[in-house]
Design an enzyme around this catalytic site. Structure first.
Site, PDB file in Angstrom:
ATOM      1  N   SER A 144       4.542   5.182  -6.699  1.00 30.94           N
ATOM      2  CA  SER A 144       4.632   3.717  -6.651  1.00 30.94           C
ATOM      3  C   SER A 144       5.909   3.277  -6.984  1.00 30.94           C
ATOM      4  CB  SER A 144       3.593   3.344  -7.498  1.00 30.94           C
ATOM      5  OG  SER A 144       3.195   2.100  -7.307  1.00 30.94           O
ATOM      6  N   GLU A 238      -4.116   0.575   1.480  1.00 36.33           N
ATOM      7  CA  GLU A 238      -3.207   0.222   0.159  1.00 36.33           C
ATOM      8  C   GLU A 238      -2.362  -1.053   0.620  1.00 36.33           C
ATOM      9  OE1 GLU A 238      -0.148   2.197  -1.482  1.00 36.33           O
ATOM     10  OE2 GLU A 238      -0.575   4.231  -0.506  1.00 36.33           O
ATOM     11  N   HIS A 268      -3.970   3.831  -2.998  1.00 32.77           N
ATOM     12  CA  HIS A 268      -2.613   3.800  -3.701  1.00 32.77           C
ATOM     13  C   HIS A 268      -2.473   4.994  -4.515  1.00 32.77           C
ATOM     14  CE1 HIS A 268       1.171   2.165  -4.819  1.00 32.77           C
ATOM     15  NE2 HIS A 268       0.831   2.262  -6.298  1.00 32.77           N
TER      16      HIS A 268
END
Length: 309
Positions: A144, A238, A268
């Protein structure tokens, strides 16, 4: 079995309560830690240390052999997360790859906005090199925001004249803080975790009135020439899907070796769900193989993966 696992995970993620009023940064950090923290796996010894002037967590698997090292940068929107929340994920990747790892507690927004995280990532990377780690024995991974930070760290290292590591693996990297990818809107209903507003709020806290298209904030807009081989894994469900896709495209256009994997029906950073989701275990195995295959001098365990525990 796998489809059932995906559906169950999607339902679980969608069931997370949403506050009626925006939570404070501290409340978000507490909620993030409560929801995501997994301890280091069995067979992985953790030890607190300092790297680049920041607290860090060393993760030493009993599968480790040779000089290979992994630098891990955790996710959390540049607002939340820590080496402790990601000890499980970083430790699993390290264990499967047979590598000693270190996860850095870089400074978080809004108390420490951009470019504080990049400065910390670069300082950690620089210290690993200056204390004797051969760059060809060093690999990097992140998820991320930590994935975006990983690329930004290597761009900063390139500008500083430092050598690049052997390879990089990224899980659902956030690399466009301008939020111009089409999936920010088209995947909002499919994403069980984030909305466009969620991601925009993270960007607001991290960059504020600064230039969100700056290469070290949004590496999807950077010249990536000279970066090492790159593995990018993302889920199809996502809002940040296009970040991964466009980063891979940018890397390929800049003559960087790149592999892009998009998992259908997956959310995600689905790798966080190792041991509960078949695709997560398989993805971590592939990431481990990718990293060890690129280590210099031939990592002794490049062809062997640690068993799932």
């Amino acid at each position: 079995m796998s489809r059932h696992q995906r559906d169950a995970l999607d339902a679980l993620l969608r069931s997370a309560p949403r506050a009626e009023t925006p939570p404070t940064p501290e409340e978000q950090r507490e909620g993030f830690a409560a929801a995501l923290t997994r301890p280091a796996p069995d067979g992985v010894v953790s030890r607190r240390t300092v790297l680049g002037g920041r607290p860090a967590l060393e993760l030493a698997p009993d599968t480790a052999s040779g000089p290979g090292r992994l630098l891990y940068l955790h996710g959390g929107g540049y607002l939340a997360g820590s080496p402790d929340t990601h000890a499980g994920l970083a430790g699993e990747l390290a264990r499967r790859a047979g590598l000693r790892a270190v996860s850095v507690d870089y400074r978080l927004a809004p108390e420490h906005p951009f470019p504080a995280a990049v400065d910390d990532g670069l300082a950690a990377y620089r210290e690993l090199l200056s204390t004797g780690t051969d760059p060809q024995d060093l690999v990097l991974a992140g998820d991320s925001a930590g994935g975006g930070l990983g690329i930004a760290t290597l761009l900063a290292a390139r500008e500083a004249g430092l050598p690049q590591p052997a390879a990089v693996a990224l899980f659902s990297p956030w690399v466009d803080l301008t939020l111009t990818g089409g999936s920010i809107r088209s995947k909002e209903g499919a994403d069980p975790i984030f909305t466009e507003a969620d991601v925009r709020a993270y960007a607001d806290l991290y960059v504020g009135a600064g230039d969100r298209a700056a290469p070290l904030a949004s590496p999807v807009f950077a010249d990536l020439a000279g970066l090492p081989p790159l593995l990018v894994q993302a889920g199809a469900n996502e809002v940040l899907l296009d970040d991964a896709v466009r980063l891979a495209g940018r890397a390929g256009a800049d003559d960087v070796e790149v592999t892009l994997e998009v998992g259908p029906g997956l959310p995600h950073v689905y790798q966080l769900h190792y041991g509960r989701l078949e695709e997560a275990d398989a993805a971590l195995d592939r990431a481990a193989r990718f990293l060890t295959a690129h280590l210099g001098a031939g990592h002794p365990d490049a062809g062997r993966l640690a068993p799932v525990r």
